[in-house]
Design an enzyme around this catalytic site. Structure first.
Site, PDB file in Angstrom:
ATOM      1  N   ASP B  52      19.178  79.741  37.571  1.00 38.23           N
ATOM      2  CA  ASP B  52      20.333  79.672  36.667  1.00 38.23           C
ATOM      3  C   ASP B  52      21.438  80.636  37.091  1.00 38.23           C
ATOM      4  OD1 ASP B  52      19.101  77.846  35.059  1.00 38.23           O
ATOM      5  OD2 ASP B  52      18.369  79.337  33.615  1.00 38.23           O
ATOM      6  N   TYR B 110       8.004  85.097  39.090  1.00 40.52           N
ATOM      7  CA  TYR B 110       9.258  85.632  38.551  1.00 40.52           C
ATOM      8  C   TYR B 110       8.990  86.996  37.933  1.00 40.52           C
ATOM      9  CZ  TYR B 110      11.815  81.183  38.842  1.00 40.52           C
ATOM     10  OH  TYR B 110      12.460  80.054  39.288  1.00 40.52           O
TER      11      TYR B 110
END
Lengths: 244, 244
Positions: B52, B110
């Protein structure tokens, strides 16, 4: 009248150093503006040192006098509410009347960071220099040890400073390495104008063989700026600790 | 025709994510521009995932096909010479013809960073969120453990994604703390749209007592996005590792 000691942390990227000046944004200025917001008085805080344009502080101390009645912890919140994101007050203490952030400082520690790797680290662009070639840490540490002690550091001082004495005591000076990141730490009772950056530039010359690792003693004794290495960039320098 | 696998590191602050789009600067675009500079061909690299806007990558992989004759190591240098400071190629390998950066990915990790302190950290402004109140790490870890395994994660997926399956396997999910910095690490075979950020938002609700630490199982089973917490901000999320 209270004498208030503030501890700051700041990212110096967007500032022309600590010291207030015309036509440039400085940390002292934005802090004075925040102090004015909460005290309704124009008060100039006294810093523990000047830092150059682009230099950062993990710890920076300053003091100012005011009759503000807010408790210390509330002063932290009130100032942080009036400071830009890159300058933060981390602590606040009411101290003795005669305390002076600069004169009472016993020692300061600076760190200087070098990304020693064929490729850059995008996250450290404003917080370290990038050095593509292998660094000879052993030689740099051999050289750095010669800085320890009390010396006239004129050879490691940029022209244009007018201090009364160019003698300073260095307690410790050492390079360490973790993965690709090389960190130089130096602690002393004070530092001349650009002294840490000139020392780092000199140590990089030692690593490159442009200055012999045994020659630091002689460079100090020469008191001649031309014998030392270049001034390393500001962006990798952090005032790391201030001791009272 | 060579199939070239690149490993990148990038600071996503100035990018609208990985994926190319009109009227916005993306990492895929600046990389495609650099590839065009060195190959004289318009080639679109295939990424291991979309990230993103504002999300960073300590490690991101992509591949592209080209008949460029430069050795792998020289491709690193040539691309870095044509990339902006915040996108860096850290490695390059020529791989099998049928290798695909996205489909061949076995797992990804992540990390999400939280400055848990009354005061902000100016150096992490774009790389962590600031959380003023104490975090209940034990409760968050109790909740996070319930994510491990193979589940339909629809409840942790933003509306607007159109994937064939919403089932994913999570191998590990854990919060750790070092000084003021809390880091959430999560590894899985894949992630739905905004999944990690919704998980973090949900875990913060657990710490606040707005969601019970035992309820994660039920939220997963509900497959209802409304039962999970809010989507945490993008700037604190890093793609940390990609495994093939």
């Amino acid at each position: 009248m209270r004498n208030i000691l503030l501890t700051l942390k700041y990212d110096g990227t967007n500032y022309h150093g600590w010291q207030i000046q015309e036509n440039a944004v400085t940390v002292q200025q934005v802090l004075a503006d925040a102090i004015e917001k909460i005290t309704k008085q124009k008060i100039m805080p006294t810093g523990c040192s000047r830092t150059d344009s682009g230099v950062h502080a993990n710890m920076f101390c300053c003091n100012f006098k005011s009759d503000i009645t807010l408790p210390d912890k509330e002063i932290i919140k009130a100032l942080n509410g009036n400071l830009p994101f890159d300058v933060v007050v981390t602590d606040c203490m009411t101290v003795n009347d005669d305390f002076h952030a600069r004169y009472d400082c016993k020692s300061k520690e600076y760190i200087y960071r070098i990304v020693a790797s064929p490729v850059r680290n995008p996250f450290l662009e404003n917080y370290a220099i990038h050095y593509k070639y292998p660094l000879n840490i052993d030689d740099m540490n051999y050289a750095a040890k010669q800085l320890i002690g009390t010396h006239d550091f004129s050879a490691f001082c940029s022209v244009g400073s007018n201090v009364q004495s160019t003698e300073r005591q260095i307690f410790n000076a050492e390079f360490s390495k973790k993965d690709d990141l090389v960190t130089f730490s130096i602690e002393g009772d004070g530092f001349l104008y650009n002294m840490v950056r000139i020392i780092v530039g000199t140590m990089l010359y030692v690593s490159q063989g442009k200055i012999k690792k045994e020659d630091i003693h002689n460079i100090i004794l020469s008191k001649n700026r031309e014998n030392a290495g270049p001034t390393a960039p500001a962006k990798a320098l952090f005032l790391n600790k201030v001791n009272y």
